[in-house]
Design an enzyme around this catalytic site. Structure first.
Site, mmCIF file in Angstrom:
data_model
loop_
_atom_site.group_PDB
_atom_site.id
_atom_site.type_symbol
_atom_site.label_atom_id
_atom_site.label_comp_id
_atom_site.label_asym_id
_atom_site.label_seq_id
_atom_site.Cartn_x
_atom_site.Cartn_y
_atom_site.Cartn_z
ATOM 1 N N TYR A 12 0.737 -0.943 -0.780
ATOM 2 C CA TYR A 12 0.046 0.112 0.325
ATOM 3 C C TYR A 12 0.951 1.183 -0.017
ATOM 4 C CZ TYR A 12 1.156 -0.263 5.392
ATOM 5 O OH TYR A 12 1.913 -0.650 6.224
ATOM 6 N N GLY A 13 1.878 1.134 -0.409
ATOM 7 C CA GLY A 13 2.743 2.060 -0.247
ATOM 8 C C GLY A 13 3.746 1.931 -1.253
ATOM 9 N N SER A 14 5.697 2.381 -0.871
ATOM 10 C CA SER A 14 6.043 2.233 -1.590
ATOM 11 C C SER A 14 6.955 1.155 -2.309
ATOM 12 C CB SER A 14 8.012 2.908 -0.957
ATOM 13 O OG SER A 14 8.101 2.007 -0.156
ATOM 14 N N LEU A 15 6.167 -0.343 -1.795
ATOM 15 C CA LEU A 15 6.279 -1.848 -2.350
ATOM 16 C C LEU A 15 5.340 -1.599 -3.198
ATOM 17 C CD1 LEU A 15 7.320 -3.082 0.713
ATOM 18 C CD2 LEU A 15 8.422 -3.166 -0.623
ATOM 19 N N MET A 16 4.611 -1.045 -4.079
ATOM 20 C CA MET A 16 3.260 -0.379 -4.873
ATOM 21 C C MET A 16 3.816 -0.443 -6.429
ATOM 22 S SD MET A 16 -0.195 0.967 -3.553
ATOM 23 C CE MET A 16 0.074 2.782 -3.232
ATOM 24 N N GLU A 80 10.918 -3.822 6.441
ATOM 25 C CA GLU A 80 10.004 -3.110 6.709
ATOM 26 C C GLU A 80 10.292 -3.170 8.357
ATOM 27 O OE1 GLU A 80 7.403 -1.979 5.933
ATOM 28 O OE2 GLU A 80 7.344 -3.031 3.740
#
Length: 146
Positions: A12-16, A80
């Site tokens: 939902y953040g940078s890993l998108m 993480e």
């Protein structure tokens, strides 16, 4: 019926961003958009990336990856860090199918580090991604397949 995949991760953040995800986890498949109900996404203070926490009535849109190896999951856990815990959650896929996957949720003891506003994906892509990559160039050291 719920489909369960322990090698799947809702991001939902940078890993998108597939390039960032690949830099850490190696090869995996981006299977598209998904929605997580009962959570809220907020910016982490002083950072370009967000965290999520339980919040009834809210939902978070993100990207689902599948085919993530156990070694890649361990690399993602290290990336993480202690602020996040990997939890199993139920998602709604684009075709309204229920799907169980992992995601990273901010641990209760760290939630005070989340700002009291929503995190904007478009703002991250436009203004934050380059900064994130430059500040976290070391994320390649987490790489699962090296």
């Amino acid at each position: 019926m719920t489909t369960q995949h322990s090698s799947s991760l809702f991001t939902y953040g940078s890993l998108m961003c597939e390039d960032i995800m690949f830099a850490i986890a190696g090869p995996c498949e981006c299977t598209g958009q998904a929605k997580l109900h009962g959570y809220q996404r907020r910016p982490v203070r002083g950072e370009t990336y967000p965290g999520i926490m339980p919040h009834p009535g809210s939902s978070v849109s993100g990207v689902l990856y599948t085919g993530i190896s156990g070694i890649a999951m361990q690399a993602l856990d290290r990336f993480e860090g202690n602020m996040y815990q990997r939890d199993e959650v139920q998602l709604i896929l684009q075709d309204n199918t229920l799907y169980t996957a992992f995601t990273y949720v901010v641990r209760p003891g760290y939630r005070h580090q989340l700002e009291n506003r929503h995190w904007d994906v478009e703002h991250f892509l436009r203004d934050g991604k380059t900064r994130f990559i430059s500040l976290y160039e070391g994320f390649r050291s987490f790489r699962a397949d090296e």
